[in-house]
Design a protein around this motif. Structure first.
Motif, PDB file in Angstrom:
ATOM      1  N   SER A  31     112.296  25.499  77.435  1.00 29.73           N
ATOM      2  CA  SER A  31     111.109  26.039  76.764  1.00 29.73           C
ATOM      3  C   SER A  31     109.831  25.321  77.180  1.00 29.73           C
ATOM      4  CB  SER A  31     111.271  25.940  75.242  1.00 29.73           C
ATOM      5  OG  SER A  31     112.353  26.724  74.798  1.00 29.73           O
ATOM      6  N   TYR A  32     109.961  24.399  78.078  1.00 29.26           N
ATOM      7  CA  TYR A  32     108.844  23.576  78.524  1.00 29.26           C
ATOM      8  C   TYR A  32     108.612  23.748  80.024  1.00 29.26           C
ATOM      9  CZ  TYR A  32     108.504  20.821  74.221  1.00 29.26           C
ATOM     10  OH  TYR A  32     108.289  20.407  72.928  1.00 29.26           O
ATOM     11  N   THR A  33     107.429  23.348  80.459  1.00 28.18           N
ATOM     12  CA  THR A  33     107.197  23.141  81.880  1.00 28.18           C
ATOM     13  C   THR A  33     107.732  21.759  82.227  1.00 28.18           C
ATOM     14  OG1 THR A  33     105.260  24.581  82.048  1.00 28.18           O
ATOM     15  CG2 THR A  33     105.450  22.806  83.663  1.00 28.18           C
ATOM     16  N   ARG A  52     108.273  26.312  85.464  1.00 29.02           N
ATOM     17  CA  ARG A  52     107.781  26.800  84.180  1.00 29.02           C
ATOM     18  C   ARG A  52     108.927  27.400  83.358  1.00 29.02           C
ATOM     19  NH1 ARG A  52     102.442  26.513  83.681  1.00 29.02           N
ATOM     20  NH2 ARG A  52     101.043  27.018  85.421  1.00 29.02           N
ATOM     21  N   LYS A  53     108.640  27.636  82.102  1.00 34.96           N
ATOM     22  CA  LYS A  53     109.631  28.205  81.192  1.00 34.96           C
ATOM     23  C   LYS A  53     110.190  29.517  81.726  1.00 34.96           C
ATOM     24  CE  LYS A  53     108.016  29.938  77.365  1.00 34.96           C
ATOM     25  NZ  LYS A  53     107.494  30.022  75.974  1.00 34.96           N
ATOM     26  N   TYR A  99     104.749  21.235  76.924  1.00 34.67           N
ATOM     27  CA  TYR A  99     105.093  22.557  76.401  1.00 34.67           C
ATOM     28  C   TYR A  99     104.460  23.641  77.258  1.00 34.67           C
ATOM     29  CZ  TYR A  99     105.878  26.459  73.324  1.00 34.67           C
ATOM     30  OH  TYR A  99     106.285  27.663  72.831  1.00 34.67           O
ATOM     31  N   TYR A 100     103.194  23.439  77.577  1.00 33.96           N
ATOM     32  CA  TYR A 100     102.521  24.362  78.494  1.00 33.96           C
ATOM     33  C   TYR A 100     101.314  23.682  79.090  1.00 33.96           C
ATOM     34  CZ  TYR A 100      99.873  28.082  80.595  1.00 33.96           C
ATOM     35  OH  TYR A 100      99.185  28.844  81.515  1.00 33.96           O
ATOM     36  N   THR A 101     101.083  23.901  80.356  1.00 32.32           N
ATOM     37  CA  THR A 101      99.831  23.509  80.991  1.00 32.32           C
ATOM     38  C   THR A 101      99.541  24.460  82.130  1.00 32.32           C
ATOM     39  OG1 THR A 101      98.614  21.770  82.145  1.00 32.32           O
ATOM     40  CG2 THR A 101     100.972  21.850  82.524  1.00 32.32           C
ATOM     41  N   ALA A 102      98.290  24.790  82.279  1.00 33.37           N
ATOM     42  CA  ALA A 102      97.893  25.610  83.423  1.00 33.37           C
ATOM     43  C   ALA A 102      97.791  24.747  84.680  1.00 33.37           C
ATOM     44  CB  ALA A 102      96.563  26.295  83.145  1.00 33.37           C
ATOM     45  N   TYR A 104      99.756  22.271  86.251  1.00 32.83           N
ATOM     46  CA  TYR A 104     101.043  21.611  86.338  1.00 32.83           C
ATOM     47  C   TYR A 104     101.068  20.514  87.396  1.00 32.83           C
ATOM     48  CZ  TYR A 104     101.246  25.006  90.100  1.00 32.83           C
ATOM     49  OH  TYR A 104     100.957  25.747  91.214  1.00 32.83           O
ATOM     50  N   ASN A 109      98.426  15.900  82.408  1.00 32.95           N
ATOM     51  CA  ASN A 109      98.670  17.012  81.485  1.00 32.95           C
ATOM     52  C   ASN A 109     100.089  17.023  80.910  1.00 32.95           C
ATOM     53  OD1 ASN A 109      96.066  18.071  81.731  1.00 32.95           O
ATOM     54  ND2 ASN A 109      96.621  19.181  83.586  1.00 32.95           N
ATOM     55  N   TYR A 110     100.914  16.084  81.297  1.00 28.61           N
ATOM     56  CA  TYR A 110     102.287  16.039  80.808  1.00 28.61           C
ATOM     57  C   TYR A 110     102.391  15.081  79.618  1.00 28.61           C
ATOM     58  CZ  TYR A 110     103.848  18.834  84.715  1.00 28.61           C
ATOM     59  OH  TYR A 110     104.033  19.869  85.605  1.00 28.61           O
TER      60      TYR A 110
END
Length: 123
Positions: A31-33, A52-53, A99-102, A104, A109-110
């Motif tokens: 469910s995560y990147t 990605r998910k 969980y999400y990042t544009a 990556y 961002n992690y």
């Protein structure tokens, strides 16, 4: 408690292969990147690969065609298969999750990180 544990690093000759594993706990990695980064001595941490998910895969140009990121949802584990290894691939490899990042490719961002596993490519 969220935890990422990498394994599978070691010493390998140029042209050899290794498979790194990243066992996740405390959350569902599918469910995560999920990303792989590496850091060589005296260098900044750099992006290697991400998934990605929904299953989209991304690679750094330096590893494209040689490395493959994958996951086993049943084991909540992400892998990095590394083939045709070169001395310049020598680094500590880290698994990371967000969980999400544009963005990556950016380590900043992690949210979660493993402790890292050493990969040394040398004859």
């Amino acid at each position: 408690q969220v935890q990422l544990v990498e394994s599978g690093g070691g010493l390998v000759q140029p042209g050899g292969s290794l498979r790194l594993s990243c066992a996740a706990s405390g959350f569902t990695s599918s469910s995560y990147t999920m990303g792989w980064f590496r850091q060589a001595p005296r260098k900044e941490r750099e992006f290697v690969a991400a998934m990605r998910k929904a299953g989209e895969l991304y690679y750094a140009d330096s590893v494209k065609g040689r490395f493959t990121i994958s996951r086993d949802n049943a084991k909540n584990t992400v892998f990095l298969q590394m083939n045709s290894l070169k001395p310049e691939d020598t680094a500590v490899y880290y698994c990371a999750a967000v969980y999400y990042t544009a963005f990556y490719r950016s380590a900043n961002n992690y949210a979660y990180w493993g402790q890292g596993t050493q990969v040394t490519v040398s004859s």
